[in-house]
Design an enzyme around this catalytic site. Sequence first.
Site, short mmCIF file in Angstrom:
data_model
loop_
_atom_site.label_atom_id
_atom_site.label_comp_id
_atom_site.label_asym_id
_atom_site.label_seq_id
_atom_site.Cartn_x
_atom_site.Cartn_y
_atom_site.Cartn_z
N GLY A 17 0.78 -1.23 0.00
CA GLY A 17 0.00 0.00 0.00
C GLY A 17 0.81 1.28 0.00
O GLY A 17 1.85 1.38 -0.65
N ILE A 18 0.30 2.27 0.72
CA ILE A 18 0.95 3.58 0.79
C ILE A 18 2.36 3.44 1.35
O ILE A 18 3.30 4.10 0.88
CB ILE A 18 0.12 4.56 1.63
CG1 ILE A 18 -1.19 4.90 0.91
CG2 ILE A 18 0.91 5.83 1.93
CD1 ILE A 18 -2.15 5.73 1.74
N ASP A 63 5.57 -5.22 14.96
CA ASP A 63 4.16 -5.11 15.32
C ASP A 63 4.04 -3.79 16.07
O ASP A 63 4.55 -3.65 17.18
CB ASP A 63 3.75 -6.28 16.22
CG ASP A 63 2.28 -6.23 16.62
OD1 ASP A 63 1.66 -5.15 16.51
OD2 ASP A 63 1.74 -7.26 17.06
N ASN A 90 3.07 4.83 9.27
CA ASN A 90 2.04 4.56 8.27
C ASN A 90 1.12 3.40 8.64
O ASN A 90 -0.03 3.37 8.22
CB ASN A 90 2.73 4.26 6.93
CG ASN A 90 1.82 3.58 5.95
OD1 ASN A 90 0.96 4.20 5.34
ND2 ASN A 90 2.00 2.26 5.79
N TYR A 156 -12.30 4.12 13.97
CA TYR A 156 -11.32 4.65 13.00
C TYR A 156 -11.24 6.17 13.11
O TYR A 156 -10.15 6.74 13.16
CB TYR A 156 -11.75 4.22 11.60
CG TYR A 156 -10.79 4.62 10.50
CD1 TYR A 156 -9.63 3.90 10.27
CD2 TYR A 156 -11.07 5.70 9.67
CE1 TYR A 156 -8.76 4.25 9.25
CE2 TYR A 156 -10.22 6.05 8.64
CZ TYR A 156 -9.05 5.33 8.44
OH TYR A 156 -8.19 5.68 7.43
N LYS A 160 -7.82 8.23 14.08
CA LYS A 160 -7.19 9.14 13.12
C LYS A 160 -7.27 10.59 13.59
O LYS A 160 -6.36 11.39 13.33
CB LYS A 160 -7.84 8.98 11.74
CG LYS A 160 -7.57 7.62 11.10
CD LYS A 160 -6.07 7.38 10.90
CE LYS A 160 -5.79 6.10 10.16
NZ LYS A 160 -4.35 5.89 9.88
N ILE A 191 -7.65 6.09 -1.11
CA ILE A 191 -6.54 5.70 -1.98
C ILE A 191 -6.78 4.25 -2.41
O ILE A 191 -7.15 3.41 -1.59
CB ILE A 191 -5.19 5.83 -1.25
CG1 ILE A 191 -4.99 7.26 -0.75
CG2 ILE A 191 -4.05 5.39 -2.16
CD1 ILE A 191 -4.84 8.31 -1.82
#
Length: 254
Positions: A17-18, A63, A90, A156, A160, A191
């Site tokens: 991913g990102i 982890d 990330n 979430y 965030k 994304i």
Amino acid sequence: MGRVSNKVAFVSGAASGIGKAAACLLAREGAAVVIGDVDEKDGQEVIAEIEGRGGKALFVTLDVQKEEDWQVAIETTLRHFGRLDIAVNNAGIVYDGTVESTSLEDWQRVQSINLDGVFLGTKYAIAAICRHGDGGSIINLSSIGGLVGIATRAAYNASKGGIRLLTKSCALHCAQAGYKIRVNSLHPGYIWTQMVEDLTRDDDPARQKVIDQHPLGHLGSVDDAAYGILYLASDESKFMTGSELVIDGGYTAQ
């Protein structure tokens, strides 16, 4: 080329991913990159890709919920490359659930990975960057979900949003302490990653609904986010700290 030459970067969750896109881009721009992830197989493939292009890279098992993993990962970075200049926190997960449908166990799991992981990554990155005294940059991956509410993403959203304000606190601390370390958050829209694909798998109307929330008319690519990370990692952003870089196709402009 060379926007982060002679720097050492640590990227968590960089096996896909990102994170993968950011690690590969930082390497192409001259940084030695450490890949921290629980997925060693895919992580080693990222290493091979970077080294195949002449870059320098190292994999460490990480982890992000575990403080001891962070301690070992950062010490391994310093032992192998001698310094740390850039940290990209990330690694994260998404969880669908309203405040009513989310169990305490799932709530705590999301906070542990998304928020505790960024706290630990920032804490240990600051100490490592301070060892050489030249300053550096820490980039924390938040989300549009750290700026606006989503009814079905209670845990979430909380994680965030927490990253956004934790980043500001850390930025002020580093500036006031004279560390020359900048700390900023990145806020991507949707994304096209495995995470987003899984949310809309075999459901074309759901995928189109997600696309339609972005005024530009398409989802972002991992490189869209990676170039934002590169900017924040480089000296081009030397006057930015405690800020949000939003890369969302206009999602939060509405």
